[in-house]
Motif scaffolding. Structure first.
Motif, PDB file in Angstrom:
ATOM      1  N   THR A  28       0.851  -1.194   0.000  1.00 40.63           N
ATOM      2  CA  THR A  28       0.000   0.000   0.000  1.00 40.63           C
ATOM      3  C   THR A  28       0.887   1.244   0.000  1.00 40.63           C
ATOM      4  OG1 THR A  28      -0.097  -0.125   2.400  1.00 40.63           O
ATOM      5  CG2 THR A  28      -1.983  -1.001   1.212  1.00 40.63           C
ATOM      6  N   LYS A  29       0.343   2.291  -0.584  1.00 38.31           N
ATOM      7  CA  LYS A  29       1.166   3.502  -0.716  1.00 38.31           C
ATOM      8  C   LYS A  29       1.233   4.261   0.599  1.00 38.31           C
ATOM      9  CE  LYS A  29       0.848   4.174  -5.651  1.00 38.31           C
ATOM     10  NZ  LYS A  29      -0.300   3.241  -5.922  1.00 38.31           N
ATOM     11  N   ARG A  59       0.559  -1.166  18.799  1.00 43.27           N
ATOM     12  CA  ARG A  59       1.920  -0.646  18.933  1.00 43.27           C
ATOM     13  C   ARG A  59       2.337   0.083  17.665  1.00 43.27           C
ATOM     14  NH1 ARG A  59       6.672  -4.172  21.400  1.00 43.27           N
ATOM     15  NH2 ARG A  59       7.812  -2.324  20.714  1.00 43.27           N
ATOM     16  N   LEU A  60       1.983  -0.507  16.521  1.00 43.77           N
ATOM     17  CA  LEU A  60       2.314   0.153  15.254  1.00 43.77           C
ATOM     18  C   LEU A  60       1.611   1.499  15.148  1.00 43.77           C
ATOM     19  CD1 LEU A  60       2.239  -2.765  12.649  1.00 43.77           C
ATOM     20  CD2 LEU A  60       4.233  -1.494  13.456  1.00 43.77           C
ATOM     21  N   ARG A  61       0.335   1.510  15.552  1.00 45.23           N
ATOM     22  CA  ARG A  61      -0.438   2.745  15.436  1.00 45.23           C
ATOM     23  C   ARG A  61       0.178   3.877  16.256  1.00 45.23           C
ATOM     24  NH1 ARG A  61      -5.188  -0.622  15.782  1.00 45.23           N
ATOM     25  NH2 ARG A  61      -6.018  -0.930  13.690  1.00 45.23           N
ATOM     26  N   THR A  62       0.789   3.541  17.384  1.00 45.31           N
ATOM     27  CA  THR A  62       1.412   4.620  18.158  1.00 45.31           C
ATOM     28  C   THR A  62       2.842   4.896  17.700  1.00 45.31           C
ATOM     29  OG1 THR A  62       1.972   3.041  19.883  1.00 45.31           O
ATOM     30  CG2 THR A  62       0.035   4.388  20.267  1.00 45.31           C
ATOM     31  N   GLU A  63       3.577   3.843  17.363  1.00 45.38           N
ATOM     32  CA  GLU A  63       4.994   4.065  17.043  1.00 45.38           C
ATOM     33  C   GLU A  63       5.216   4.632  15.646  1.00 45.38           C
ATOM     34  OE1 GLU A  63       7.788   1.017  18.173  1.00 45.38           O
ATOM     35  OE2 GLU A  63       6.600   0.539  19.963  1.00 45.38           O
ATOM     36  N   ILE A  69       7.309   7.596  10.763  1.00 41.33           N
ATOM     37  CA  ILE A  69       7.476   6.637   9.671  1.00 41.33           C
ATOM     38  C   ILE A  69       6.376   6.863   8.645  1.00 41.33           C
ATOM     39  CG2 ILE A  69       7.243   4.188   9.074  1.00 41.33           C
ATOM     40  CD1 ILE A  69       8.630   3.575  11.735  1.00 41.33           C
ATOM     41  N   SER A  70       6.757   6.930   7.379  1.00 35.64           N
ATOM     42  CA  SER A  70       5.736   7.125   6.355  1.00 35.64           C
ATOM     43  C   SER A  70       5.822   6.072   5.252  1.00 35.64           C
ATOM     44  CB  SER A  70       5.885   8.521   5.742  1.00 35.64           C
ATOM     45  OG  SER A  70       7.158   8.626   5.133  1.00 35.64           O
ATOM     46  N   LYS A  71       6.965   5.418   5.136  1.00 40.17           N
ATOM     47  CA  LYS A  71       7.093   4.417   4.071  1.00 40.17           C
ATOM     48  C   LYS A  71       6.775   3.012   4.584  1.00 40.17           C
ATOM     49  CE  LYS A  71      10.814   6.609   1.431  1.00 40.17           C
ATOM     50  NZ  LYS A  71      11.742   7.088   2.500  1.00 40.17           N
ATOM     51  N   PRO A  72       6.001   2.253   3.786  1.00 36.81           N
ATOM     52  CA  PRO A  72       5.670   0.881   4.182  1.00 36.81           C
ATOM     53  C   PRO A  72       6.920   0.041   4.504  1.00 36.81           C
ATOM     54  CG  PRO A  72       4.351   1.527   2.309  1.00 36.81           C
ATOM     55  CD  PRO A  72       5.296   2.653   2.567  1.00 36.81           C
TER      56      PRO A  72
END
Ligand SMILES: Nc1nc2c(ncn2[C@@H]2O[C@H](COP(=O)(O)OP(=O)(O)OP(=O)(O)O)[C@@H](O)[C@H]2O)c(=O)[nH]1
Ligand SMILES: [Mg+2]
Lengths: 298, 436
Positions: A28-29, A59-63, A69-72
């Motif tokens: 995903t972009k 955890r991902l949603r907060t970190e 971080i913007s790139k997959p």
């Protein structure tokens, strides 16, 4: 029936591997809701369970925002790090004489693992003896004897229906007199909710406690990678009964990925020792958390 | 933290929020369904099956009058239950019998799924049906697999056909020939466990199928399977066009989400379930019972059936009648307790009792408490056993002394007995409702 048709369609995607699902998520972009949804599907497909999956996603949603971080690709590195933290353990080195007690529910691959382990230690130049403490299942000791022969080690067995603790006792006596370095105990498959069978296992455990109080001792539970969330209960209950030191995760050569060890690690600090990757005698490898995660994700 | 509760508890929880509310908003419904989804996933229902299931129930609920009507939560629960039952197949389907004998049943599945044991169980069931069964040992790979089948053959008093480790296709052909010339009307082929992605071994199964044209091809699956269940079932079904499924190890505490997933994915009936290591431990699959087990109603019907098996038919009728006219007393209860041993002990039954499933763990109960209960009843006079309501304080004291227990224990027993009577009456009159 519309329901089946719909499923069939969806299944075309399902049949593709779990790695494929991670690939879908990370291609995903943007790291938006769609990304998290795709990732949820991938994590659940790997049998990580709903709760462990949500914990990871949270955890991902907060970190992700806090680390800007913007790139997959970066998100993937972060995910790997989170997963690795969960299951990366230091396993203490073996000391010899060593006793390994193998247990688990029915059909998970205990006896095969015993054969493979025996071979592993033989190839390290150790002397090995196996206790055939599955005196219950039809032809269990015959099966084990074939494995012992393949590995080139001794096996001590009694007749079918005899007391498994007595087999273990005899094996320990024999190992002591012969100065054998590694003792591996194969036990009968037992479902963890059968109290009398768990008592039997405790008895075996007590005999070992009593006869070999000072040796290095590892109680390993064998889990089938195709098993779902019930594996969490299995580890919990076996651990309650005999204090489990580690896990052998078998049948990883299939399409299941054994992600349930993630759910297990969330609840209990029990490391995975080995991975079973086939039916051959050499198909047992020391578990490497990083390789394991890479294998799921890439 | 009780993170991994059973599906039934979770669904109960999901609906406890909307319990007894008449009229649900669409939002509330969706909220409840989210929890149902979570419960299904934690029970190893494949994520795709769970998704479709939730979509279907949700849209059915929205499209109907349910949300506006009285008692809408009850109706939503009913809808979930009905869909679950429908999804799992509507009724018990027996093994097919071939016109030109022998009937050939080919067992297949992953490694360790329980095929060999299941062969023995089916042989026993079929023998009871007056079939003359031949077991054929086609697993030439696993060490001592043939020996295992031979022992199972001995235990089930069934002839085993084996040719050592030669080509399984030849073994199966010869087994069927042998059956024809020797008057066997049924052949069960025990094939080796294999991975669904093992091309070579899947080809072997296709060749066996081609060679002997089995009456049924039965996929044997472990009820503890996780998300991969759909891949396994789908591949076996695609390659072999299986005719049915057998679930094993259902005596564990798995919620059996795999059963739901497999049925949804390949649409083939689940015919039997394995519920223990002994050769008698097999039952026909009852979709409705499975659904009610998942939903936490407890498998009341199985319980009753087992009880009937263990007690005599005549006795069972007597009890049913007593339950109906409320004359079931402690004397009868004592008979039941003595019969439970025959039913395989208390722990197996715990999960089947409504309201108890998932709430009481095996730890809470031991057979000693059983003996204490019996001791208490033995210390009662016949009149007290017949009319427990006359047992007031002084009698309770006497009974507790006589049985070497405490008054509290006597109280507990009497309370439990009352509750049980109530429950039994509801079940027998068909008025039994969901316990949430
Ligand atoms: N594909 C694959 N099959 C395996 C693996 N480990 C074991 N098996 C197979 O799984 C089946 C069961 O293995 P066993 O070793 O007999 O399992 P067990 O736990 O000892 O079984 P019980 O003693 O009956 O409870 C056999 O057919 C094995 O060949 C593995 O890593 N990969
Ligand atoms: Mg074994």
């Amino acid at each position: 029936m519309g329901f089946f048709l719909k499923l069939k369609e969806g299944l075309k995607k399902t049949r593709e591997s779990i790695s494929r699902k991670f690939f879908e998520a990370f291609k995903t972009k943007e790291l938006d809701q769609k990304f998290y949804d795709a990732l949820e599907v991938a994590l659940i497909s790997a049998d990580m369970g709903y709760i462990a999956t949500e914990n990871i996603l949270n955890r991902l949603r907060t970190e992700i925002p806090s680390k800007k971080i913007s790139k997959p690709e970066e998100a993937k590195t972060l995910l790997k790090k989170i997963l690795l933290e969960t299951i990366d353990y230091e396993i203490p080195n073996y000391e010899f004489p060593l006793l390994i007690l193998i247990s688990g529910v029915n059909g998970v691959g205990k006896t095969t693992a015993v054969g493979k382990l025996a071979k592993l230690f033989v190839s390290q130049g150790k002397s090995v003896v196996i206790a055939a403490a599955d005196t219950f299942r039809a032809a269990a000791s015959e099966q084990l004897e074939i494995w012992a022969e393949r590995a080139g080690v001794r096996v001590i067995s009694h007749s079918e229906g005899s007391d498994p603790a007595a087999v273990v006792f005899d094996t320990l006596i024999s190992a002591k007199t012969k100065g054998t370095q590694v003792i591996i105990v194969d036990t009968a498959g037992r479902l963890h909710n059968k109290k009398n069978l768990m008592e039997e296992l405790k008895k075996i455990n007590r005999v070992i406690d009593r006869e070999l109080p000072n040796s290095d001792r590892r109680n390993l539970i064998v889990l089938d990678a195709t098993t779902g969330q019930n594996a969490v209960r299995q580890v919990e209950v076996f651990n309650e009964a005999i204090e489990i030191d580690g896990i052998i995760l078998t049948k990883l050569d299939g399409t299941a990925k054994g992600g349930v060890v993630m759910a297990i690690a969330e609840e209990q600090n029990i490391p995975v020792y080995y991975a079973g990757v086939g039916e051959g005698i050499d198909d047992l490898i020391p578990f490497d958390a990083k390789d394991f995660i890479d294998a799921i994700l890439d | 933290m009780a993170l991994f509760k059973t599906l039934s508890l979770k669904i109960n929880h999901a609906f406890s929020k909307i319990k007894n509310k008449s009229g649900l908003t669409e939002l509330e419904l969706k909220e409840a369904m989210r929890e149902v989804r979570m419960a299904l996933l934690e029970a190893d229902v494949n994520f795709l099956v769970a998704k479709e299931f939730i979509n279907k129930v949700t849209s059915k609920a929205i499209g109907s009058d349910i949300l506006r009507g009285l008692n809408s939560s009850q109706q939503v629960i009913k809808l979930v239950n009905d869909e679950l039952v429908e999804l799992m197949g509507s009724r018990f389907s027996k093994l097919m019998v071939s016109d030109s004998l022998p009937s050939v049943y080919m067992m297949c599945g992953l490694q360790g799924s329980g095929k060999t044991t299941m062969c023995g169980k089916l042989a026993k069931i079929l023998a009871k049906d007056n079939k003359k069964v031949l077991l054929a040992a086609c697993d030439i790979y696993r060490p001592a697999a043939i020996k295992q089948l031979q022992i199972i053959g001995e235990r089930s008093k069934t002839q085993v056909f084996e040719k050592g480790q030669i080509d399984p296709i030849i073994i199966s052909k010869q087994a069927v020939e042998y059956a024809k010339t020797n008057g066997y009307d049924t052949v069960i082929l025990d094939t080796a466990g294999r991975l669904h992605i093992d091309e070579k071994l899947m080809e072997e199964l296709r060749s066996i199928k081609l060679a002997v044209k089995p009456t049924e091809i039965l996929l044997v699956v472990d009820s503890m399977l996780g998300q991969d269940s759909v891949n396994v079932a789908d591949r076996f079904n695609q390659d072999l066009d299986i005719s049915g499924v057998i679930l094993t190890k259902l005596d564990g505490d798995t919620r059996g989400g795999a059963a739901l997933s497999i049925k949804a994915i390949c649409g083939k009936p689940i015919k039997y379930v394995g519920i223990g290591e002994k050769l008698e431990d097999i039952e026909p699959f009852h979709p409705d019972r499975m659904a009610s087990r998942i939903l936490g109603m407890g498998d009341v019907l199985t319980l009753i059936e087992k009880a009937q098996d263990a007690i005599s038919e005549e006795n069972a009728k007597k009890i049913a009648k007593k339950i109906k006219n409320s004359s079931f007393d402690l004397e009868d209860y004592l008979d039941q307790l003595n019969g439970i041993k025959k039913m395989g002990g208390m722990k197996d039954m715990l999960d089947m009792i409504p309201g108890l499933s998932g709430k009481v763990s095996a730890k809470d109960i031991d057979d000693k408490s059983f003996d204490r209960t019996k001791a208490i009843i033995y210390s009662m006079t016949p009149e007290e056993r017949h009319k427990p309501e006359i047992i007031k304080a002084s009698r309770r004291k006497r009974i507790s002394k006589g049985s070497g227990t405490s008054v509290q224990e006597v109280n507990k027993l009497l309370n439990q007995f009352e509750q049980m009577k109530l429950m039994m009456k509801k079940v027998s009159s068909g008025k039994f409702k969901f316990p949430f």
